[in-house]
Each structure stands twice: as C-alpha cells, then as structure tokens.
Design a protein around this motif. Structure first.
Motif, short mmCIF file in Angstrom:
data_model
loop_
_atom_site.label_atom_id
_atom_site.label_comp_id
_atom_site.label_asym_id
_atom_site.label_seq_id
_atom_site.Cartn_x
_atom_site.Cartn_y
_atom_site.Cartn_z
N ASP A 51 0.84 -1.21 0.00
CA ASP A 51 0.00 0.00 0.00
C ASP A 51 0.87 1.25 0.00
O ASP A 51 0.57 2.24 -0.70
N TYR A 52 1.94 1.23 0.79
CA TYR A 52 2.85 2.38 0.85
C TYR A 52 3.55 2.58 -0.49
O TYR A 52 3.69 3.72 -0.96
N LEU A 53 4.01 1.50 -1.09
CA LEU A 53 4.71 1.61 -2.37
C LEU A 53 3.80 2.17 -3.45
O LEU A 53 4.20 3.05 -4.22
N GLU A 54 2.58 1.67 -3.49
CA GLU A 54 1.64 2.16 -4.51
C GLU A 54 1.23 3.60 -4.22
O GLU A 54 0.99 4.37 -5.15
N ALA A 55 1.18 3.97 -2.94
CA ALA A 55 0.87 5.36 -2.59
C ALA A 55 2.02 6.30 -2.97
O ALA A 55 1.79 7.42 -3.42
N LEU A 56 3.24 5.83 -2.78
CA LEU A 56 4.39 6.62 -3.23
C LEU A 56 4.36 6.82 -4.73
O LEU A 56 4.57 7.94 -5.24
N GLY A 110 1.56 9.27 -5.69
CA GLY A 110 1.66 10.61 -5.15
C GLY A 110 0.86 10.83 -3.88
O GLY A 110 0.84 11.95 -3.35
N ARG A 111 0.19 9.79 -3.38
CA ARG A 111 -0.53 9.94 -2.11
C ARG A 111 0.45 10.14 -0.96
O ARG A 111 0.10 10.70 0.08
N ILE A 112 1.66 9.64 -1.14
CA ILE A 112 2.77 9.94 -0.23
C ILE A 112 3.81 10.70 -1.02
O ILE A 112 4.24 10.25 -2.09
N ASP A 113 4.20 11.87 -0.53
CA ASP A 113 5.33 12.59 -1.11
C ASP A 113 6.60 12.01 -0.50
O ASP A 113 6.93 12.30 0.66
N GLY A 114 7.28 11.17 -1.26
CA GLY A 114 8.44 10.49 -0.74
C GLY A 114 9.64 11.37 -0.50
O GLY A 114 10.62 10.94 0.10
N LYS A 115 9.56 12.60 -0.95
CA LYS A 115 10.66 13.54 -0.75
C LYS A 115 10.27 14.71 0.15
O LYS A 115 10.98 15.70 0.24
N ALA A 116 9.13 14.58 0.81
CA ALA A 116 8.64 15.65 1.68
C ALA A 116 9.61 15.89 2.84
O ALA A 116 10.15 14.94 3.42
N TRP A 132 -9.09 8.76 0.65
CA TRP A 132 -8.85 7.34 0.87
C TRP A 132 -7.38 7.01 0.66
O TRP A 132 -6.72 7.59 -0.19
N PHE A 133 -6.88 6.05 1.44
CA PHE A 133 -5.43 5.81 1.46
C PHE A 133 -4.94 4.89 0.36
O PHE A 133 -3.73 4.74 0.17
N THR A 134 -5.85 4.25 -0.39
CA THR A 134 -5.40 3.36 -1.48
C THR A 134 -5.85 3.83 -2.85
O THR A 134 -5.60 3.12 -3.83
N ASP A 135 -6.50 4.98 -2.95
CA ASP A 135 -6.98 5.48 -4.24
C ASP A 135 -6.69 6.96 -4.38
O ASP A 135 -6.61 7.69 -3.40
N GLY A 136 -6.56 7.40 -5.63
CA GLY A 136 -6.43 8.82 -5.91
C GLY A 136 -5.03 9.35 -5.68
O GLY A 136 -4.14 8.64 -5.21
N PRO A 137 -4.83 10.64 -5.96
CA PRO A 137 -3.49 11.23 -5.86
C PRO A 137 -3.23 11.99 -4.57
O PRO A 137 -2.12 12.50 -4.37
N ASP A 138 -4.24 12.09 -3.68
CA ASP A 138 -4.12 12.98 -2.53
C ASP A 138 -3.79 12.23 -1.24
O ASP A 138 -4.29 11.14 -0.98
N SER A 139 -2.97 12.86 -0.42
CA SER A 139 -2.65 12.31 0.90
C SER A 139 -3.87 12.35 1.79
O SER A 139 -4.65 13.30 1.76
#
Length: 333
Positions: free
Chosen positions: A51-56, A59-65, A252-259
């Motif tokens: 879930d984290y990898l797919e969110a990264l 863009g649901r997670i900004d991995g460089k924030a 939602w944490f598994t869909d879309g582009p937003d955190s």
C-alpha cells in the motif's frame, strides 16, 4: 519465502527508493514495516508495505517531503509532514522528545498532514525502550460508524499504550477503536472468508458478515457506544489538536493522488520522576498477573516473535515478496 531481517530491510529500502522515496523516508518506512513483520503483525507488515509503495508511486505519499518541526512550547513538538510519511518527522524528533520528557516529566509530539502510520505500537514501543511511558493516537479516512450512526464518520482510530518493565519486554497495547482493524476485513475479502457478526454494516446499514459488503458500508466500534466514544476521543487527540484532516475529510489511502493528511498524537511520560522503582514494580505486577491469574500481557508475544525473527528470519508470501521486488528493481536499474 524466507528472508533475514537484514534482507527484508534492504529489500524494502530499495523498493521504497524505487517507488519515489528519498533515502531518509525509505529507511524510516523499511524499519517500521520489518519491525511489524518481525513481531508477527503480518497485516501491517510486508503485505501492507505494498500500500505504501503504490501510494508513493501515485503521489498519495510525497516520498521527498521535508517535515517541518516546530517547538511551540518547551515540552511540545509539532510536525507538519507535508504529505509525506508519518514516520519521518517522529524519527527526527524521538530523541529530543525523550529528553524533554525526562526534563519536564511529560512531552508531546503532534503531527498533521501525513499518510497513515501502520502499526501504532511501533511509536510507543520505542519510547518504552527508552524507559518512558507512552500513549499514542492516530486517525485516517472514515470507515467506522459513530454512536447512533450507520455511516462512516471516523477511521478505525487506533490507540497505543506502552510502559517499560525491568529486565523484560515492555507492556505494549495497540488496538483500534473498531471491533477489528480494516486490514483484517480487507484480507478476509481477498481470502474469500466471512467475517464475524458485530464487525460491520453493509451500505444500507444492516449487519453483515460479507467483507466485500462491509468495505462498502461501515465498520463497528468495539463495545458499541463506548467504543465509538473512544474513537471520537482519538479523533480529537490526533486530528483536532494537530490541525490534521478529520476522518470525514481525509482522502482514501489506497486510491487517488491525494494524501489522507492524517494526524498523530504521542505523549511521553518519565515515570521515574513519580516512582523511581516504577520499572521493577511493573515487572512484578505483570509477572503476577500472567503467572498467578493467567492474564494475557500485551507486548510479550511481540517481543518473543521479534527475538525469534532476529535469529531465524521471517517468512513472507512469495507473491508479496515478488511485488516488492518489482519496485526494488526500478531502483536497481
């Protein structure tokens, strides 16, 4: 598949980097995921890591924030995760938080605008390892019905409590306000299994044992109204105090582009300022409860599992390791 903890950590780090995280975020996330898997918490371990990898990737997670951490009072640390992981800001702060707790007796870490944090006991347990009593609360997207409601208004809104005990594993309580964790319902749906009565409602507000229907409806709090009230308390601590999204407003944490922009509240207490013999008394009390009265002491099984995993490694489904390896290959190439 069998992996040593070092192998699992290295694989997860490379996968996070391949998905778009920077080095700090990749190390933070990998450490938390492998710790959960080693402690036997597979639903928030390697399978949840996907879930984290797919969110990264999405863009649901900004991995460089870069989290912005301020200190509005001497014993309060406020972190804005800025759309990144929940772990990074806490990892940057934990040593200072512990020092503040030892100096002032109590200290608070409050965070907003983060992705969901996974195993909450990972945060409190690390403070207990430093000799501190800790309480934590977090929220996320709405999946849980409130008191008198049949529609989701809160996340599962977990809370965790940890306390050190002399010469042994700390007490670590980590539980949701819901009758079960959301990942357990999702796993039941994936496995084609029914869920127990009392876990969830369908979209029409009727009780259901069908996990697919439950995921379209609402989860139920443990203990009915009392559990729903605790979910509201957690919501205020995690989202209200920090300025994070209320669960109703969290994407939602598994869909879309937003955190999902969730909140995290962590309280650290120095017990030795109240009782210098606290850890010894905790050990004696936990031993008495367990040996004489047969009480299950949370945290003991996790510590034993982690010790075994350190010696023997962990076993993960081949499909999960392969999916993680796909992300790791991006970094390698």
């Amino acid at each position: 598949m069998q992996l040593s903890l070092d192998q699992a950590t290295g694989l997860c780090r490379m996968a996070a980097l391949g998905a778009g995280a920077n080095e700090e975020a990749a190390q933070s996330l990998a450490a938390s995921i492998v710790a959960a898997e080693a402690e036997g918490l597979s639903t928030v371990g390697l399978s949840h890591f996907i879930d984290y990898l797919e969110a990264l990737e999405a863009g649901r997670i900004d991995g460089k924030a870069e989290p912005v951490i301020t200190r509005p009072a001497l014993a309060i640390y406020l972190s804005d995760a800025r759309g990144g992981l929940a772990h990074t800001g806490f990892d940057r702060t934990i040593d200072d938080l512990a020092k503040a707790a030892r100096l002032f007796g109590v200290a608070i870490f409050s965070q907003r605008n983060a992705y969901t944090c996974g195993a909450l006991g990972y945060f409190t347990g690390r403070l207990a390892a430093q000799g501190l009593v800790s309480f934590a609360a977090t929220n996320g997207p709405a999946v849980l019905a409130g008191s008198g409601s049949v529609k989701p208004v809160y996340c599962t809104n977990p809370m965790s409590f940890a306390a050190p005990a002399a010469d042994g594993a700390p007490l670590v309580i980590d539980q949701s306000s819901s009758a079960t964790a959301f990942v357990n319902i999702r796993k039941a749906a994936e496995d084609g299994k029914r869920i127990p009565e009392g876990w969830a409602l369908d979209a029409s507000g009727n009780p259901t044992t069908d996990p697919a229907a439950a995921m379209k409806g609402a989860m139920l709090a443990f203990g009915g109204q009392r559990g729903a009230n605790i979910a509201l308390m957690v919501e205020v601590l995690a989202a209200g105090l920090s300025g994070a999204n209320w669960s109703l407003d969290a994407p939602w944490f598994t869909d879309g582009p937003d955190s999902p922009g969730t909140g995290l509240f962590v309280l650290a207490v120095e017990p030795k300022l109240l009782d210098p013999n606290f850890e010894k008394r905790m050990k004696d009390q936990l031993d008495r409860l367990r040996r004489r009265y047969g009480v299950h002491v949370p945290g003991r099984a996790r510590a034993e599992a982690a010790e075994k995993a350190a010696a023997r490694g962990i076993t993960a489904p081949k499909a999960v390791v392969q999916r993680i390896s796909e992300f790791a290959a991006r970094y390698s190439s």
